[in-house]
Design an enzyme around this catalytic site. Structure first.
Site, PDB file in Angstrom:
ATOM      1  N   GLU A 261      -4.519  -5.730  -4.824  1.00 39.75           N
ATOM      2  CA  GLU A 261      -4.169  -4.603  -5.693  1.00 39.75           C
ATOM      3  C   GLU A 261      -3.458  -3.507  -4.916  1.00 39.75           C
ATOM      4  OE1 GLU A 261      -4.296  -5.053  -8.786  1.00 39.75           O
ATOM      5  OE2 GLU A 261      -5.618  -6.818  -8.795  1.00 39.75           O
ATOM      6  N   HIS A 264       0.181  -4.251  -5.069  1.00 39.47           N
ATOM      7  CA  HIS A 264       0.763  -3.738  -6.312  1.00 39.47           C
ATOM      8  C   HIS A 264       0.992  -2.230  -6.215  1.00 39.47           C
ATOM      9  CE1 HIS A 264       0.787  -7.195  -8.940  1.00 39.47           C
ATOM     10  NE2 HIS A 264      -0.502  -7.440  -8.782  1.00 39.47           N
TER      11      HIS A 264
END
Length: 487
Positions: A261, A264
């Site tokens: 994550e 991202h």
């Protein structure tokens, strides 16, 4: 800019997107379950308001589209807005409203159904979502397969033919790599650390240290929380948030969700600030976005060089590692085996999980598969691709949140992310030396220059061709895997 009038008129759309993102983050992180109905109504109405404001831009978009002499940023703005206008002018507002209401409730029911391993509880919601997605595909229009209309929403210009070409190249080669890895035995198919329990508070502290190693701007532009399914959401270029989850054992799962994550989040944080509050101030596609997360999670996070960096931290914070050396931890991070859960799958088998979901979605949208048959279909695909069968629905058809959110066409972008990550590995100079030397700022600068700073100025394929002179070529990924696991 020549299109300043258009950008000013777009600001209310951006503001609604900002508000929606905050509401959606809160739904997953903080909201009590009984708040789902009201939140669904609020999100549905925000969608309708957004549609209204976006449609007001139609004349300005047409005016500037025909004016000529636009720079690349302006052309990108027009391209993105044309795509959005097509979506809103093609799909009746009552369909969008119904989808928002259904998916908001479905997300809560999915969590309950997954916890109880009860597909029947979720089935009515999924049935309704599939019906709505079929309507949306028809309203958008398509050439060839109806699933093309939905694929294009997540990866502009990507089609079933493209996806079939990628999977047809990947799957047999991945099967060959997997068979060789298992026969040679250099990488384990299980490890004792998978069953070792950890203290959640200790692991939270480890994850916070990981964020420091990755040089994430915690507290200023970035934060991390906990949710049922890890995700990333960007409110703005200066407010990006991720989540992870803690399952109490097998500590690599939460650790790699944090690294994933964070990849991202880095994309969102490295978009050119001058693009903020414009239609191109976002990631260009889900496939390109996923390339950043998979690159950081796998190519960097599971490398020997990165393990060497974090091993002292892990050994200090996790008492049960006293009996395990650095090489043990490296092998634990790189277990290779057919497994049931996508988010825990290794690099070699991961794309089989995506192929399964791709085939099911393609069949559902074409009307060739029925929602009632999904649990057994899922189990059969798992057996065919990886030789394993789920014992229950939580291990199988209920493991992902995406369908409860109406995200049909999304899953194939995970494989595209892996494919592009393989290309970045091949193109980034002295990568191993940079990781070993903790020169993460240099790696980020390469990614910023080649991918992130452009936002959505260029279409995904154009961006990749401009920066890497190639696009969705699986050979880079296959070469990376052969080099790592068979070299």
């Amino acid at each position: 800019m020549k299109i300043d009038d258009l950008l000013r008129a777009y600001k209310p759309v951006w503001a609604i997107d900002h508000a929606r993102a905050l509401a959606e983050w809160d739904l997953e992180v903080n909201m009590p379950t009984e708040g789902a109905s009201a939140r669904g109504e609020a999100l549905a109405h925000l969608t309708l308001i957004r549609r209204e404001y976006l449609l007001r831009l139609k004349d300005l978009v047409e005016k500037f589209e025909g004016s000529g002499d636009l720079n690349d940023v302006e052309k990108g703005v027009i391209r993105v807005l044309k795509r959005e206008l097509k979506y809103y002018t093609s799909i009746p507002p009552e369909i969008l409203e119904e989808l928002d209401r259904t998916t908001t409730k479905a997300a809560v029911v999915w969590r309950e159904a997954r916890r109880e391993s009860n597909f029947e509880k979720f089935k009515p919601y999924l049935t309704k979502i599939v019906e709505l997605e079929r309507v949306i595909a028809d309203k958008l229009g398509y050439e060839g397969h109806p699933y093309n209309a939905l694929l294009d929403l997540y990866e502009e210009g990507f089609t079933v033919n493209d996806a079939d070409e990628v999977f047809n190249k990947l799957l047999p080669n991945l099967k060959s790599i997997l068979d060789k890895i298992r026969s040679e035995g250099r990488y384990p198919d299980k490890h004792p650390l998978e069953d070792v329990a950890y203290d959640v508070n200790v692991m939270k502290a480890v994850n916070e240290e990981l964020l420091k190693i990755l040089e994430m701007p915690v507290g200023t532009r970035f934060r991390m929380d906990v949710s049922a399914h890890p995700f990333t959401i960007g409110m703005s270029v200066n407010d990006v948030r991720i989540t992870t989850r803690y399952e109490g054992k097998d500590f690599r799962a939460t650790m790699f969700s944090v690294i994933h994550e964070s990849g991202h989040a880095m994309y969102e944080l490295m978009i050119d600030p001058n693009l903020e509050m414009t239609p191109v101030g976002r990631g260009v596609s889900m496939g390109v976005h996923e390339s950043q997360s998979r690159f950081w999670e796998n190519v960097i996070g599971r490398s020997r060089e990165f393990v060497h960096i974090i091993y002292p931290l892990l050994r200090e914070r996790l008492p049960f590692l006293k009996d395990y050396g650095e090489e043990d931890v490296y092998k634990y991070f790189n277990i290779v085996r057919p497994s049931l859960i996508r988010v825990d799958a290794d690099e070699v088998t991961y794309n089989f999980h995506i192929a399964l979901r791709y085939e099911i979605e393609k069949g559902l949208i074409a009307g060739k598969l029925d929602v009632s048959d999904l649990p057994s279909l899922w189990d059969d695909f798992m057996d065919r691709y990886l030789g394993v069968r789920p014992k229950n629905d939580a291990e199988g058809v209920l493991q992902d949140i995406h369908w409860s959110q109406g995200s049909f066409g999304y899953f194939p972008t995970y494989t595209l992310g892996n494919v592009i990550a393989g290309m970045i590995y091949a193109k980034l100079p002295e990568l191993r030396d940079k990781v070993a030397g903790r020169r993460f700022s240099e790696i980020k600068e390469f990614l910023r220059d080649k991918v992130c700073r452009y936002g959505a100025i260029y279409s995904p394929k154009e961006l990749l061709m401009r920066s890497f002179n190639d696009a969705y070529n699986p050979d880079y990924l296959l070469n990376y895997l052969r080099e790592k696991y068979l070299g």
